[in-house]
Design an enzyme around this catalytic site. Structure first.
Site, PDB file in Angstrom:
ATOM      1  N   HIS A   1     -52.048 -76.722 -56.460  1.00  0.00           N
ATOM      2  CA  HIS A   1     -51.754 -77.487 -58.056  1.00  0.00           C
ATOM      3  C   HIS A   1     -52.405 -78.602 -57.310  1.00  0.00           C
ATOM      4  CE1 HIS A   1     -48.030 -74.563 -57.937  1.00  0.00           C
ATOM      5  NE2 HIS A   1     -48.574 -74.167 -59.467  1.00  0.00           N
TER       6      HIS A   1
ATOM      7  N   LYS B   1     -36.931 -67.995 -63.503  1.00  0.00           N
ATOM      8  CA  LYS B   1     -37.573 -68.007 -62.719  1.00  0.00           C
ATOM      9  C   LYS B   1     -36.307 -68.091 -61.609  1.00  0.00           C
ATOM     10  CE  LYS B   1     -42.261 -68.713 -64.019  1.00  0.00           C
ATOM     11  NZ  LYS B   1     -43.423 -69.297 -63.538  1.00  0.00           N
TER      12      LYS B   1
ATOM     13  N   ARG C   1     -56.338 -69.884 -62.512  1.00  0.00           N
ATOM     14  CA  ARG C   1     -56.723 -68.985 -61.331  1.00  0.00           C
ATOM     15  C   ARG C   1     -58.184 -67.961 -61.448  1.00  0.00           C
ATOM     16  NH1 ARG C   1     -51.573 -69.204 -59.914  1.00  0.00           N
ATOM     17  NH2 ARG C   1     -51.089 -67.687 -61.307  1.00  0.00           N
TER      18      ARG C   1
ATOM     19  N   SER D   1     -47.462 -69.939 -55.778  1.00  0.00           N
ATOM     20  CA  SER D   1     -46.684 -70.531 -55.791  1.00  0.00           C
ATOM     21  C   SER D   1     -45.479 -68.873 -54.952  1.00  0.00           C
ATOM     22  CB  SER D   1     -45.213 -71.030 -56.412  1.00  0.00           C
ATOM     23  OG  SER D   1     -45.731 -72.644 -56.443  1.00  0.00           O
TER      24      SER D   1
END
Length: 171
Positions: free
Chosen positions: A18, A42, A94, A132
């Site tokens: 990040h 989430k 990514r 994460s």
């Protein structure tokens, strides 16, 4: 021309990947707003306030705090972007597997706010596999994630996991 960008995410927790994207975005835009989504769906490990504080601390340490600000938000990303007078949404890519979801998201955002453009940045190769979610999973299983997060984030992560395990009677 002054360009404000919003880099949104849950950042639960913020990773070096990040931070790499924040640095890259700060070279392209005059102002970057790290938009920390509350996103209870989430089920974040850290509270919104804790996530904002971790990011702010890292921005100060990296000397990015004059150009980059952190703000929590709820609701639609495009509404938050408009509130910030942002013309750009920064999204990280990514891997190829991110493309389909990001394409759908960018298309929806463009439909809702045609004045806001999505810009995709790829993290450096050493960060391309970090998420994460993976960092949390490895940390929960007592793996070493020190290469992927800042020291103060690692300490907060270890403390939070210890507390969760204790609350659940696992330790």
């Amino acid at each position: 021309m002054d360009i404000t960008a919003v880099y949104p995410g849950t950042f639960d927790p913020i990773t070096k990947g990040h931070l790499d994207l924040i640095r890259r975005a700060s070279k392209l835009c005059t102002r970057v707003v790290v938009g920390v989504a509350s996103n209870p769906k989430k089920k974040p490990l850290f509270s919104l306030e804790e996530r904002v504080a971790m990011i702010q601390r890292e921005l100060i340490k990296q000397k990015l705090d004059e150009q980059v600000v952190v703000q929590g938000f709820e609701g639609l990303l495009v509404d938050f972007a408009r509130e910030q007078n942002a013309r750009v949404l920064i999204r990280g890519m990514r891997a190829v597997s991110d493309f389909e979801f990001e394409f759908q998201l960018a298309s929806m955002n463009r439909s809702l706010a045609p004045e806001v453009e999505s810009v995709f940045l790829m993290p450096g190769e050493s960060f391309s596999f970090i998420s994460s979610t993976l960092v949390k999973e490895v940390a929960i299983l007592k793996g070493d994630v020190s290469r992927f997060v800042a020291p103060h984030v690692l300490e907060a992560l270890q403390n939070k996991i210890r507390q969760v395990r204790k609350d659940r009677g696992l330790d």
